[in-house]
Design an enzyme around this catalytic site. Structure first.
Site, PDB file in Angstrom:
ATOM      1  N   PHE A  27     -15.200   3.727   7.774  1.00  0.00           N
ATOM      2  CA  PHE A  27     -13.829   4.078   7.388  1.00  0.00           C
ATOM      3  C   PHE A  27     -13.632   4.127   5.873  1.00  0.00           C
ATOM      4  O   PHE A  27     -12.517   4.346   5.400  1.00  0.00           O
ATOM      5  CB  PHE A  27     -12.831   3.088   8.026  1.00  0.00           C
ATOM      6  CG  PHE A  27     -13.065   1.640   7.661  1.00  0.00           C
ATOM      7  CD1 PHE A  27     -12.578   1.110   6.471  1.00  0.00           C
ATOM      8  CD2 PHE A  27     -13.772   0.807   8.517  1.00  0.00           C
ATOM      9  CE1 PHE A  27     -12.794  -0.219   6.130  1.00  0.00           C
ATOM     10  CE2 PHE A  27     -13.994  -0.532   8.182  1.00  0.00           C
ATOM     11  CZ  PHE A  27     -13.503  -1.035   6.989  1.00  0.00           C
ATOM     12  N   LYS A  44       0.821  -1.213   0.000  1.00  0.00           N
ATOM     13  CA  LYS A  44       0.000   0.000   0.000  1.00  0.00           C
ATOM     14  C   LYS A  44       0.865   1.277   0.000  1.00  0.00           C
ATOM     15  O   LYS A  44       2.066   1.229   0.313  1.00  0.00           O
ATOM     16  CB  LYS A  44      -0.904  -0.027   1.230  1.00  0.00           C
ATOM     17  CG  LYS A  44      -1.933  -1.166   1.223  1.00  0.00           C
ATOM     18  CD  LYS A  44      -2.851  -1.054   2.443  1.00  0.00           C
ATOM     19  CE  LYS A  44      -3.923  -2.124   2.454  1.00  0.00           C
ATOM     20  NZ  LYS A  44      -4.842  -1.955   3.617  1.00  0.00           N
ATOM     21  N   ASN A  60      -1.716   0.233   6.985  1.00  0.00           N
ATOM     22  CA  ASN A  60      -1.208  -1.057   7.452  1.00  0.00           C
ATOM     23  C   ASN A  60      -0.420  -1.825   6.384  1.00  0.00           C
ATOM     24  O   ASN A  60      -0.303  -3.034   6.439  1.00  0.00           O
ATOM     25  CB  ASN A  60      -2.337  -1.885   8.076  1.00  0.00           C
ATOM     26  CG  ASN A  60      -3.449  -2.184   7.114  1.00  0.00           C
ATOM     27  OD1 ASN A  60      -3.391  -1.789   5.950  1.00  0.00           O
ATOM     28  ND2 ASN A  60      -4.454  -2.901   7.571  1.00  0.00           N
ATOM     29  N   GLU A 120      -9.951 -10.553  -7.222  1.00  0.00           N
ATOM     30  CA  GLU A 120      -9.007  -9.441  -7.072  1.00  0.00           C
ATOM     31  C   GLU A 120      -7.882  -9.517  -8.103  1.00  0.00           C
ATOM     32  O   GLU A 120      -7.431  -8.498  -8.622  1.00  0.00           O
ATOM     33  CB  GLU A 120      -8.464  -9.416  -5.640  1.00  0.00           C
ATOM     34  CG  GLU A 120      -9.550  -9.026  -4.644  1.00  0.00           C
ATOM     35  CD  GLU A 120      -9.131  -9.126  -3.178  1.00  0.00           C
ATOM     36  OE1 GLU A 120      -9.957  -8.751  -2.331  1.00  0.00           O
ATOM     37  OE2 GLU A 120      -7.999  -9.575  -2.872  1.00  0.00           O
ATOM     38  N   TYR A 148     -12.587  -1.837  -3.253  1.00  0.00           N
ATOM     39  CA  TYR A 148     -13.036  -1.987  -1.869  1.00  0.00           C
ATOM     40  C   TYR A 148     -14.566  -1.865  -1.736  1.00  0.00           C
ATOM     41  O   TYR A 148     -15.058  -1.530  -0.652  1.00  0.00           O
ATOM     42  CB  TYR A 148     -12.346  -0.955  -0.973  1.00  0.00           C
ATOM     43  CG  TYR A 148     -10.930  -1.333  -0.582  1.00  0.00           C
ATOM     44  CD1 TYR A 148     -10.681  -2.444   0.244  1.00  0.00           C
ATOM     45  CD2 TYR A 148      -9.834  -0.591  -0.989  1.00  0.00           C
ATOM     46  CE1 TYR A 148      -9.389  -2.793   0.618  1.00  0.00           C
ATOM     47  CE2 TYR A 148      -8.537  -0.933  -0.610  1.00  0.00           C
ATOM     48  CZ  TYR A 148      -8.328  -2.036   0.197  1.00  0.00           C
ATOM     49  OH  TYR A 148      -7.054  -2.389   0.583  1.00  0.00           O
ATOM     50  N   HIS A 200      -2.134  -5.532   1.652  1.00  0.00           N
ATOM     51  CA  HIS A 200      -3.443  -6.181   1.509  1.00  0.00           C
ATOM     52  C   HIS A 200      -3.189  -7.605   1.034  1.00  0.00           C
ATOM     53  O   HIS A 200      -2.244  -7.844   0.291  1.00  0.00           O
ATOM     54  CB  HIS A 200      -4.286  -5.447   0.447  1.00  0.00           C
ATOM     55  CG  HIS A 200      -5.472  -6.241  -0.010  1.00  0.00           C
ATOM     56  ND1 HIS A 200      -6.679  -6.189   0.640  1.00  0.00           N
ATOM     57  CD2 HIS A 200      -5.623  -7.147  -1.014  1.00  0.00           C
ATOM     58  CE1 HIS A 200      -7.525  -7.025   0.038  1.00  0.00           C
ATOM     59  NE2 HIS A 200      -6.905  -7.613  -0.969  1.00  0.00           N
TER      60      HIS A 200
HETATM   61  N1  UDP Z   1      -9.593  -0.466   7.741  1.00  0.00           N
HETATM   62  C1  UDP Z   1      -9.567   0.748   8.423  1.00  0.00           C
HETATM   63  N2  UDP Z   1     -10.223   0.820   9.635  1.00  0.00           N
HETATM   64  C2  UDP Z   1     -10.900  -0.234  10.165  1.00  0.00           C
HETATM   65  C3  UDP Z   1     -10.920  -1.458   9.465  1.00  0.00           C
HETATM   66  C4  UDP Z   1     -10.257  -1.540   8.251  1.00  0.00           C
HETATM   67  O1  UDP Z   1      -8.961   1.716   7.970  1.00  0.00           O
HETATM   68  O2  UDP Z   1     -11.483  -0.097  11.264  1.00  0.00           O
HETATM   69  C5  UDP Z   1      -8.890  -0.562   6.460  1.00  0.00           C
HETATM   70  C6  UDP Z   1      -7.528  -1.238   6.633  1.00  0.00           C
HETATM   71  O3  UDP Z   1      -6.597  -0.582   5.793  1.00  0.00           O
HETATM   72  C7  UDP Z   1      -7.796  -2.654   6.149  1.00  0.00           C
HETATM   73  C8  UDP Z   1      -8.827  -2.430   5.048  1.00  0.00           C
HETATM   74  O4  UDP Z   1      -9.636  -1.353   5.542  1.00  0.00           O
HETATM   75  O5  UDP Z   1      -6.619  -3.274   5.688  1.00  0.00           O
HETATM   76  C9  UDP Z   1      -9.703  -3.620   4.729  1.00  0.00           C
HETATM   77  O6  UDP Z   1     -10.261  -4.109   5.926  1.00  0.00           O
HETATM   78  P1  UDP Z   1     -10.340  -5.684   6.237  1.00  0.00           P
HETATM   79  O7  UDP Z   1     -11.209  -5.850   7.433  1.00  0.00           O
HETATM   80  O8  UDP Z   1     -10.723  -6.390   4.973  1.00  0.00           O
HETATM   81  O9  UDP Z   1      -8.836  -6.030   6.685  1.00  0.00           O
HETATM   82  P2  UDP Z   1      -7.639  -6.835   5.979  1.00  0.00           P
HETATM   83  O10 UDP Z   1      -8.243  -7.953   5.173  1.00  0.00           O
HETATM   84  O11 UDP Z   1      -6.895  -5.830   5.110  1.00  0.00           O
HETATM   85  O12 UDP Z   1      -6.781  -7.331   7.117  1.00  0.00           O
END
Ligand code: UDP
Length: 140
Positions: free
Chosen positions: A59, A11, A114, A128, A51, A117
């Site tokens: 968020f 990212k 974070n 994807e 997304y 992905h």
């Molecule tokens: N995210 C965020 N706040 C939250 C939850 C998710 O900003 O409270 C963002 C974060 O960057 C995350 C992405 O949305 O990686 C997708 O969320 P998901 O729950 O699918 O997490 P992942 O699969 O990336 O671990």
């Protein structure tokens, strides 16, 4: 266990800190092979489409802002049990909860920034990969 493919993104928070190589090395050291890779600066439309599953979450706006704030490296990873293996090496969504040695524990800044992905299931991996790559761009 059959060889699987999964979709991964490095990212913008990570590409901005010049961590593309460091993160790719962690994926390769875990036994995953990069069979497709390109650097994209995604548009808001691309980020919103990618997304879309999160479009009603609080968020979502911030997520789209973050994902369009700089370049992203999109990749296809191949290996045994690649989907689960990638999720393990990534670590938990919130870096504070991520296990030692994971990409997110090592490099992520926050839940929003974070660093990586990774697809969470075979269906989303296929979807994807198709979102970002044509068949000829994947060289196994
Ligand atoms: N995210 C965020 N706040 C939250 C939850 C998710 O900003 O409270 C963002 C974060 O960057 C995350 C992405 O949305 O990686 C997708 O969320 P998901 O729950 O699918 O997490 P992942 O699969 O990336 O671990």
């Amino acid at each position: 266990m059959a060889i699987e493919r999964t979709f991964s993104m490095i990212k913008p928070d990570a590409t901005k800190r010049n961590l593309t190589g460091a993160i790719t090395k962690m994926l390769e050291d875990a036994g995953l092979r990069v069979v497709a890779s390109k650097r994209v600066w995604m548009s808001r439309r691309e980020a919103e489409g990618f997304y879309a599953v999160h479009k009603d979450r609080p968020f979502f706006g911030e997520l789209v802002d973050t994902m369009t704030s700089g370049p992203t490296v999109v990749q296809v990873l191949e290996g045994e049990n690649a989907i689960l293996k990638n999720r393990e090496i990534m670590g938990a969504t919130n870096p504070e909860a991520a296990a030692e040695g994971t990409i997110r524990k090592t490099h992520a800044l926050s839940i929003g920034e974070n660093s990586v992905h990774g697809s969470d299931a075979p269906e989303t991996a296929a979807q994807e990969i198709r979102y970002w790559f044509s068949d000829t761009e994947i060289v196994g």
